[in-house]
Every structure is written in structure tokens, then in C-alpha cells.
Design an enzyme around this catalytic site. Structure first.
Site, PDB file in Angstrom:
ATOM      1  N   SER A  32       1.132  -1.301   0.011  1.00  0.00           N
ATOM      2  CA  SER A  32       0.244  -0.573  -0.195  1.00  0.00           C
ATOM      3  C   SER A  32       1.160   1.658   0.213  1.00  0.00           C
ATOM      4  O   SER A  32       0.547   2.455   0.038  1.00  0.00           O
ATOM      5  CB  SER A  32      -1.076  -0.289   1.300  1.00  0.00           C
ATOM      6  N   ASN A 119      -1.994  -1.951  13.136  1.00  0.00           N
ATOM      7  CA  ASN A 119      -2.896  -1.551  13.247  1.00  0.00           C
ATOM      8  C   ASN A 119      -3.340  -0.896  14.419  1.00  0.00           C
ATOM      9  O   ASN A 119      -4.637   0.554  14.086  1.00  0.00           O
ATOM     10  CB  ASN A 119      -4.253  -3.038  13.846  1.00  0.00           C
ATOM     11  N   THR A 164     -39.307  26.560  -9.264  1.00  0.00           N
ATOM     12  CA  THR A 164     -40.048  25.635  -8.843  1.00  0.00           C
ATOM     13  C   THR A 164     -40.343  24.625  -9.911  1.00  0.00           C
ATOM     14  O   THR A 164     -40.499  25.164 -10.623  1.00  0.00           O
ATOM     15  CB  THR A 164     -40.892  25.400  -7.310  1.00  0.00           C
ATOM     16  N   HIS A 165     -39.572  23.205  -9.410  1.00  0.00           N
ATOM     17  CA  HIS A 165     -40.175  22.655 -10.866  1.00  0.00           C
ATOM     18  C   HIS A 165     -39.273  22.882 -12.346  1.00  0.00           C
ATOM     19  O   HIS A 165     -39.948  22.713 -13.111  1.00  0.00           O
ATOM     20  CB  HIS A 165     -41.386  22.051 -10.924  1.00  0.00           C
ATOM     21  N   SER A 286     -15.323  23.990 -28.523  1.00  0.00           N
ATOM     22  CA  SER A 286     -15.436  22.818 -29.179  1.00  0.00           C
ATOM     23  C   SER A 286     -14.377  23.115 -30.050  1.00  0.00           C
ATOM     24  O   SER A 286     -14.360  23.717 -31.178  1.00  0.00           O
ATOM     25  CB  SER A 286     -17.016  23.038 -29.594  1.00  0.00           C
ATOM     26  N   LYS A 292     -18.877  27.690 -29.900  1.00  0.00           N
ATOM     27  CA  LYS A 292     -19.068  27.328 -28.706  1.00  0.00           C
ATOM     28  C   LYS A 292     -19.097  27.999 -27.666  1.00  0.00           C
ATOM     29  O   LYS A 292     -17.009  27.071 -27.720  1.00  0.00           O
ATOM     30  CB  LYS A 292     -18.666  25.011 -29.063  1.00  0.00           C
ATOM     31  N   ASN A 294     -18.584  26.292 -23.677  1.00  0.00           N
ATOM     32  CA  ASN A 294     -18.494  25.181 -22.253  1.00  0.00           C
ATOM     33  C   ASN A 294     -18.944  25.740 -21.309  1.00  0.00           C
ATOM     34  O   ASN A 294     -17.008  26.202 -21.188  1.00  0.00           O
ATOM     35  CB  ASN A 294     -18.430  23.729 -23.163  1.00  0.00           C
ATOM     36  N   GLU A 299     -19.400  21.333 -15.627  1.00  0.00           N
ATOM     37  CA  GLU A 299     -20.336  20.291 -15.569  1.00  0.00           C
ATOM     38  C   GLU A 299     -19.102  18.821 -14.988  1.00  0.00           C
ATOM     39  O   GLU A 299     -19.459  18.029 -14.650  1.00  0.00           O
ATOM     40  CB  GLU A 299     -19.520  20.189 -17.317  1.00  0.00           C
ATOM     41  N   GLN A 331      -7.309  -2.305   4.320  1.00  0.00           N
ATOM     42  CA  GLN A 331      -6.153  -0.932   3.645  1.00  0.00           C
ATOM     43  C   GLN A 331      -7.510  -0.167   2.986  1.00  0.00           C
ATOM     44  O   GLN A 331      -6.887   0.343   2.141  1.00  0.00           O
ATOM     45  CB  GLN A 331      -5.282  -1.759   2.764  1.00  0.00           C
ATOM     46  N   LYS A 334      -8.134   4.189   2.132  1.00  0.00           N
ATOM     47  CA  LYS A 334      -7.454   5.011   2.321  1.00  0.00           C
ATOM     48  C   LYS A 334      -7.504   5.234   0.711  1.00  0.00           C
ATOM     49  O   LYS A 334      -7.643   6.782   0.479  1.00  0.00           O
ATOM     50  CB  LYS A 334      -5.703   4.357   1.837  1.00  0.00           C
TER      51      LYS A 334
END
Length: 474
Positions: A32, A119, A164-165, A286, A292, A294, A299, A331, A334
Site C-alpha cells: 500500500s 493496527n 420550482t419544478h 468545441s 461554442k 462550454n 460540468e 486497507q 485509503k
């Protein structure tokens, strides 16, 4: 003659019991160090404290203690300067112990681990590491809220639709929208404090599972390492990873809030909305369509949230079938822990940059408001004339229906037309058709009126100030 592979196995912290060398594939599968080397600093600090506890109970002499501490200090310097040489080391604990023996010799170096197990060592390291990294995350959350407050004050007069919605609902202040997320992140920061408070207890001195037989002063260990106390049960101490599960859930919830925030801004920055413009520094283009722009930063925040939630769910699945005490399955704590932490740091840095640099388009926000969004205000107008709300709601709906029938905005209906629906309408209905008046009526605590925006900013700025003072004291 002993071959090199057998020598490597003998060098392992557990090699004495085995007569066959470790399978090479198993060697890689078991190791590890490639990811837990991030714990080098806290692992050495845990060892510093343990040396002092060993000296107190006469398991090492004063001279041996000095030698051990000097050796550990040299190892810390090697890690810090990127000069530590990794050999056939299984994990960070065996790497540091191997190097310590190289520096001060096996006789003294071999005493460091007496009564201690990997441990209780790793359980201590992870708590120390997460406790410290939490300050970085909280600092970033404070920065986000601070930027939100600064913009909320400067842009308090910008009005926009509330949804809303995903349908236009009522007029609100742009500042009210920003502060709604500031409060999410305020709560997230406080929840992180709760997680850290619960995990800030010391497992060191619990051994492999049964405890420590040498009267190690666990209170000394806790004090040296800045813990609030000691874990009261050694079995619990070495196996508990609830604090990691809690952190991963906390991170999932925080990233969910960030994803919601990102989704809003992705919509608001589209041509269809046009409320905000994301800075070029946080946008991409793009490879095919030159026009474009973006919002890939947003995102990616939204997308990375799925991975962080997956880290949480995956680790819970690891935990759910484990018997008591330590199992090597642990283990697997981590990689999701580190991935989640470093992803969140990056996400929060990007989120702060986006928020600080985006441009809000005041006129686009205002032009998205429409008179039918004041239908609730019509109902309130009638309520203020002592009409029961349910009846007022029905009449307001009829007003909207009438406007649709007449193919005009509700604000252009005449008082004569409105009186056909209720005699309570009069010339003073004209005061309703005002968006500023609409938002300012929400004076009750928590509403979108300007006085409440100012109060929210005051509360959040005071919280930021108090949090910074506490962080400095710590």
C-alpha cells in the site's frame, strides 16, 4: 544460502513465522506504500509520541529515546525533501521503521514498535491526517461563502425569477439565490467540524486488538498528538473506520450541493436563460464548432460528484461484512479517502474561481420576469382584504385564466374585468404589478426582501470571522 527473496521476506515486520517467500503478485497486491506514503508525516509524529511514552514507562532509556527521535527527525527531513529512498517496503509504517534501523541500528530501532501494532498505528495516522486536511476544506468553504457575501451585497438590487419544478415561480433577488447556497456550505462546514470532533480520539496504545501490556500512558499519547481523549476499547480502536465513512458521506453531501449549484449555473449560463456568463478562464470550446463556449468547469463538478458518492458507497460495502477487530479489507479505506479529499480541494478551488469571476447579466434576469409570476401576489392582495386564502387562491387562478383567454398579461386586465371575478378588486390593484414591490413584501425572517439579504450577509460574515478566529487559535 538465503536467496534475495527470502531476505526480503525476513525484512518484513511479520516475516519470522513464514518458511516460503511471498508470491511476487501477492507482494504487489498486498502493498500500500504507493498511496499510503501520504501519511509519512503523521506516521512519524505518531512515532515521536510513542517514543516519549516508551521512555516514560522505562522501555527505552533517555539516550535511546534521543537516538530514536533524532532518527525519526532525519527520516522526516528525507521525506520533506523528496530524498527518501523507497525499497521493498510494504507500507509507510514498515518503510519508516526500516529506514530508522538503517540510521540508528536494529538494536535501538527495533524497540520503537514494542507493544505497538500497525493496527493502532494506521488508525492513529488516518485520524491525524484527516483532522489536519479538514482545515484546508473548511478554509475553502469559508472562501466560497465570503465571495457569496461580497457579491450579494454588491448585486442586491438584481431581480430574477425563482423556480420550482424548473418553472418560473416568483420574483426573488439574485443575492437571495447566491446566499441559499452559501447557507448550504455554511452547514457543510459545521458538519465537518462535527465529524472531526467525533474522530478526534486516540487509538494509539491499543496494540493489535487486546491492548498494551506495558502500562503505556495513553493519556500522554493523546495529549502529545492533540487528541481530546483515548478510545476506551482496544477492539473498537483498531477496527473503527466510521470516521472515514462519515467523512466520505459528508463529502458526498457537500459535492451534491456543489453539483446542484453547478447545475443552476449551467442552466443560467445557457443562451436560453442568459442570466450569467462564465469567465473564459473556466470555460472551454468545441473542437468542431467555433462558436461554442462550454461551462466544462461546472460540468466536471457535477460529474465528479458521482465519483465521490461512489467512493462512499464502495467503502460502506467494504465495511458491511467485516468481523470484529482489524481485517486487511480496511486497507481499502485509503484510496477513496485520498481521492475524495484531493478531488474536493480541486472542486472547491474551481468553484470559488467560477463564482468570483462570473458576470451576472442584470437585464437578462429582469427580462425573464413576467406578470403571471405575480399571481400569488394577487391572492395576497385579496387576503389583505380579508378573503380566506383558499378562495383568494382560486380567484387568482381565474385571473390567470382570464388573461390567457384574452391573450394579454395579467397586468393589462382592467379593473372592470377583474371585478367580474371579485368585487374586492379596485384601482389599487395596480400596485401589485411591480417586481420590486413583490420581493420587498417578503419581510419575514428568511425572505427575499433587501433587509433579509443584509441580515443574512451579516450573519454569514460573523460566522466567517468567528471561524477564522477559531482556526487561528487551533
Amino acid at each position: 544460502m538465503v536467496d534475495d527473496a527470502s531476505k526480503k521476506d525476513e525484512a518484513k515486520l511479520w516475516g519470522g513465522r513464514f518458511s516460503e517467500k511471498l508470491n511476487p503478485t501477492m507482494e504487489t497486491f498486498n502493498a500500500s506504500l504507493s498511496f499510503d506514503k501520504r501519511l509519512w508525516d503523521v506516521d512519524i509524529r505518531g512515532s515521536y509520541a510513542y517514543v516519549k511514552a516508551l521512555e516514560k514507562c522505562n522501555l527505552v532509556s533517555s539516550d535511546e529515546s534521543k537516538s530514536l527521535l533524532l532518527g525519526l527527525s532525519q527520516i522526516a527531513g528525507e521525506w520533506a525533501s523528496n530524498k527518501f529512498v523507497i525499497k521493498n517496503d510494504e507500507d509507510i509504517h514498515s518503510a519508516n521503521e526500516r529506514r530508522l534501523k538503517e540510521i540508528i541500528g536494529n538494536e535501538i530501532g527495533g524497540k520503537l514498535h514494542v507493544g505497538r501494532s500497525r493496527n493502532d498505528q494506521v488508525a492513529t495516522d488516518e485520524r491525524l491526517w484527516l483532522r489536519e486536511q479538514a482545515t484546508v476544506l473548511k478554509s475553502l468553504l469559508l472562501s466560497f461563502v465570503k465571495i457569496s457575501c461580497q457579491r450579494a451585497k454588491a448585486e442586491v438590487d438584481i431581480l430574477m425569477p425563482g423556480y420550482t419544478h424548473l418553472q418560473r415561480a416568483q420574483p426573488i433577488r439574485w443575492s437571495h439565490w447566491m446566499l441559499s447556497y452559501a447557507w448550504y456550505f455554511h452547514n457543510d462546514a459545521n458538519k465537518l467540524e462535527d465529524v472531526i470532533s467525533r474522530m478526534n480520539v486516540c487509538p494509539l496504545g491499543s496494540g493489535a486488538l487486546a491492548g498494551n501490556p506495558f502500562h503505556i500512558d495513553r493519556d500522554l499519547l493523546a495529549k502529545e498528538l492533540g487528541f481530546s481523549g483515548c478510545m476506551p476499547n482496544s477492539l473498537f480502536a483498531v477496527s473503527d473506520r466510521d470516521f472515514i465513512a462519515e467523512f466520505l458521506f459528508w463529502a458526498s453531501l457537500l459535492s451534491t450541493h456543489l453539483s446542484k449549484w453547478a447545475e443552476d449555473l449551467i442552466l443560467y449560463s445557457s443562451k436560453e436563460f442568459g442570466f450569467v456568463t462564465i469567465a473564459d478562464g473556466y470555460s472551454t470550446g468545441s473542437s468542431l464548432m467555433p462558436q461554442k463556449k462550454n461551462a466544462d468547469s461546472l460540468e466536471l463538478i457535477r460529474g465528479k460528484t458521482g465519483r465521490l458518492i461512489g467512493n462512499c458507497v464502495g467503502f460502506l460495502v467494504v465495511l458491511k461484512g467485516l468481523p470484529s477487530a482489524f481485517n486487511k479489507d480496511l486497507q481499502e479505506d485509503k484510496e477513496p479517502l485520498f481521492d475524495t479529499y484531493y478531488s474536493l480541494v480541486e472542486i472547491l478551488q474551481i468553484a470559488c474561481g467560477i463564482l468570483e469571476t462570473l458576470k451576472v447579466n442584470k437585464e437578462s434576469c429582469l427580462s425573464a420576469l413576467s406578470p403571471e409570476m405575480l399571481a400569488t401576489d394577487v391572492a395576497y392582495y385579496l387576503v389583505r382584504k380579508n378573503l380566506p386564502f383558499r378562495e383568494a387562491h382560486k380567484i387568482a387562478g381565474e385571473v390567470v385564466a382570464l388573461a390567457e383567454k384574452e391573450k394579454c398579461p395579467v397586468s393589462e386586465l382592467t379593473v372592470t374585468q377583474l371585478k367580474e371575478l371579485s368585487e374586492l378588486f379596485s384601482e389599487d390593484i395596480s400596485s401589485i404589478w411591480n417586481y420590486e414591490h413583490s420581493v420587498e413584501q417578503y419581510q419575514a425572517f428568511g425572505g427575499t426582501a433587501k433587509v433579509n439579504i443584509e441580515l443574512q450577509v451579516q450573519q454569514l460574515e460573523q460566522w466567517i470571522s468567528d471561524s477564522q478566529i477559531l482556526t487561528t487559535q487551533v
